[in-house]
Write a protein that holds these residues in place. Sequence first.
Motif, PDB file in Angstrom:
ATOM      1  N   ARG B  28       0.815  -1.215   0.000  1.00  0.00           N
ATOM      2  CA  ARG B  28       0.000   0.000   0.000  1.00  0.00           C
ATOM      3  C   ARG B  28       0.852   1.269   0.000  1.00  0.00           C
ATOM      4  NH1 ARG B  28      -5.197  -1.794   2.227  1.00  0.00           N
ATOM      5  NH2 ARG B  28      -5.864   0.296   2.702  1.00  0.00           N
ATOM      6  N   CYS B  29       2.162   1.103   0.219  1.00  0.00           N
ATOM      7  CA  CYS B  29       3.029   2.255   0.504  1.00  0.00           C
ATOM      8  C   CYS B  29       3.575   2.876  -0.766  1.00  0.00           C
ATOM      9  CB  CYS B  29       4.182   1.796   1.384  1.00  0.00           C
ATOM     10  SG  CYS B  29       5.352   3.116   1.779  1.00  0.00           S
ATOM     11  N   VAL B  30       3.583   4.222  -0.821  1.00  0.00           N
ATOM     12  CA  VAL B  30       4.196   4.914  -1.950  1.00  0.00           C
ATOM     13  C   VAL B  30       5.406   5.738  -1.514  1.00  0.00           C
ATOM     14  CG1 VAL B  30       2.152   4.948  -3.412  1.00  0.00           C
ATOM     15  CG2 VAL B  30       2.505   6.793  -1.766  1.00  0.00           C
ATOM     16  N   GLN B  31       5.925   5.436  -0.304  1.00  0.00           N
ATOM     17  CA  GLN B  31       7.180   6.038   0.150  1.00  0.00           C
ATOM     18  C   GLN B  31       7.118   7.564   0.230  1.00  0.00           C
ATOM     19  OE1 GLN B  31      10.497   4.182   0.842  1.00  0.00           O
ATOM     20  NE2 GLN B  31       8.723   2.958   1.448  1.00  0.00           N
ATOM     21  N   CYS B  32       5.944   8.102   0.566  1.00  0.00           N
ATOM     22  CA  CYS B  32       5.822   9.563   0.599  1.00  0.00           C
ATOM     23  C   CYS B  32       6.607  10.159   1.752  1.00  0.00           C
ATOM     24  CB  CYS B  32       4.356   9.985   0.664  1.00  0.00           C
ATOM     25  SG  CYS B  32       3.542   9.648   2.243  1.00  0.00           S
ATOM     26  N   GLY B  33       6.697   9.406   2.864  1.00  0.00           N
ATOM     27  CA  GLY B  33       7.537   9.868   3.966  1.00  0.00           C
ATOM     28  C   GLY B  33       6.799  10.606   5.070  1.00  0.00           C
ATOM     29  N   ILE B  34       5.468  10.671   4.995  1.00  0.00           N
ATOM     30  CA  ILE B  34       4.712  11.349   6.068  1.00  0.00           C
ATOM     31  C   ILE B  34       4.991  10.681   7.411  1.00  0.00           C
ATOM     32  CG2 ILE B  34       2.359  11.676   6.980  1.00  0.00           C
ATOM     33  CD1 ILE B  34       1.453  12.543   4.272  1.00  0.00           C
ATOM     34  N   ALA B  47      11.559   3.596   5.718  1.00  0.00           N
ATOM     35  CA  ALA B  47      12.553   2.607   5.295  1.00  0.00           C
ATOM     36  C   ALA B  47      12.102   1.206   5.703  1.00  0.00           C
ATOM     37  CB  ALA B  47      13.910   2.929   5.909  1.00  0.00           C
ATOM     38  N   HIS B  48      11.457   1.092   6.871  1.00  0.00           N
ATOM     39  CA  HIS B  48      10.907  -0.196   7.295  1.00  0.00           C
ATOM     40  C   HIS B  48       9.797  -0.635   6.343  1.00  0.00           C
ATOM     41  CE1 HIS B  48      12.958   1.024  10.982  1.00  0.00           C
ATOM     42  NE2 HIS B  48      12.885  -0.234  11.407  1.00  0.00           N
TER      43      HIS B  48
END
Lengths: 434, 88
Positions: B28-34, B47-48
Amino acid sequence: MRYAIIGTGAAGFASIEAIRSLDKSGEIFMLGDDPHGFYSRPGLAYFLTGELADKSLFPKTREDYARLNFTYQKARVTKINRAEKFLLLDGKTPLPYDKLLIATGASALPLTIPGANFQGVVKLDHLEDARGILSFAKRGKTAVVVGGGITALELTEGLLARGVKVHYLLRGDRYWSNVLDEHESRIVEARLQEEGVTLHFHSELTEVIGKGGKVGGVRLLNGKTIKCDILAYAIGIKPRAELAQDAELALDRGILVNEFLQTNDPDIYSAGDVAQVYDPITGRSVLDSLWSPARDQGRVAGLNMAGQRKSYIKSAPFNVTRLAGLTTTIIGAVGHGRDEDIVGIARGDSETWRQLPDAIVAQGGFDINRVRILVGEKILIGAVVMGDQTLSAPLQKIIAQKVDITSVRDKLLARDAKIADVIVDFWSKHAAVA
Amino acid sequence: MSFINIFKSDARRRTTLFAGHVVPDSSRCVQCGICSYNCPIGIDVRAHAWRDEAINHSECLTCGECVARCPRGVLRFDRTDLFAKDAQ
């Protein structure tokens, strides 16, 4: 062995990780014309709303880059010479390759109406686009947003969050009609209206009006004009396949690749938004423009490039997004037909969603918590989960694993069925047995 | 574990404080970093999520800031029994 990766997105980065997992010593070059290298393009939506800072969009640290031991070069690849196996960088520097990955992604379809080149006409492809939108939003008071799908809403929500008054134009009679059903469209529309967005249905732009090359308003097909300082558009995307076309690789709408992500040139691979990937299960070649498939495809391409024969198995396409602040998960095939607002495919979209499902629809929930499932003969074909996401993980598994739901099919299709309860009960029993 | 337990989120969170972790679903993750941006301890949660690993960081408070802020429902509290799994 020298690997060249054209593109700095999720597919490109994942391919490098995969290559390195098998080949510790080969040279890897990542080449791209985006000055910022690898960052989260989907995250731009949240940079626009102010939920994160631009420097937070970069997932990888200096150590990550060092560990993968590759050379990142900001360069535009201007030619692929397949016969002699080299790339031409910026029209002058040759770079020989043994294995090549084209992961150039997709870019926004351009707006082609008169005035589309005016200052204040914006799209959301890159970090620089997002920065540009924010600087316009400081000065601008009113924006017109045009287009369907996820990106147009992200533009709307970003501009709203920056205090801009937004008019949202839709060519059809509802939002994202080829993926959402009418009820779901209306939920999104009502929430936008509550936030102060003015919706204009059956509206088509014909011209950008302006003075001195700056946006002053737009004219619609029905003759109406709307005054605005910003015109933001997201009418679909186009795979960036020009290089492949020049190199005479097999193309359809994207670069055609087999299940090993290989083009018709055995040393050239393609992955991500630019690739049109053969699915051995359905026998079709489809475009996805989603982050997770891009990453998976990049990984499989990288493994194949480094010598491990591995098929890419397309899983049920799946995306989570926020529509007017409402978390929404779209799984499998859920929609149908065409959307007048989107030409071809949109960002965050999968063509598989729009394959006509041979299914019966069951729906549950009200207002902002809603689940819609598409019930096939023996399996669930697709689902849309809006609001509460409790059901999205089990539904994702039931659909992806094609779990036989015959035992609860009648319950799901019963009038006023409590779908959520039936699914949870079914899944807890299924998971306990499995 | 049965999925019906998902509904017992408060109890789950309390259990998690002792025995569990924040767990990502990387698909589900798009690595946006929120998540990383909002972590009060400065843990790189993203990173996890890229590695599809539980946030098994010794300083994680399981405060839930990342879980609540993630726009795509990537993160959840879960009892992981990481060490038990490793032993199997």
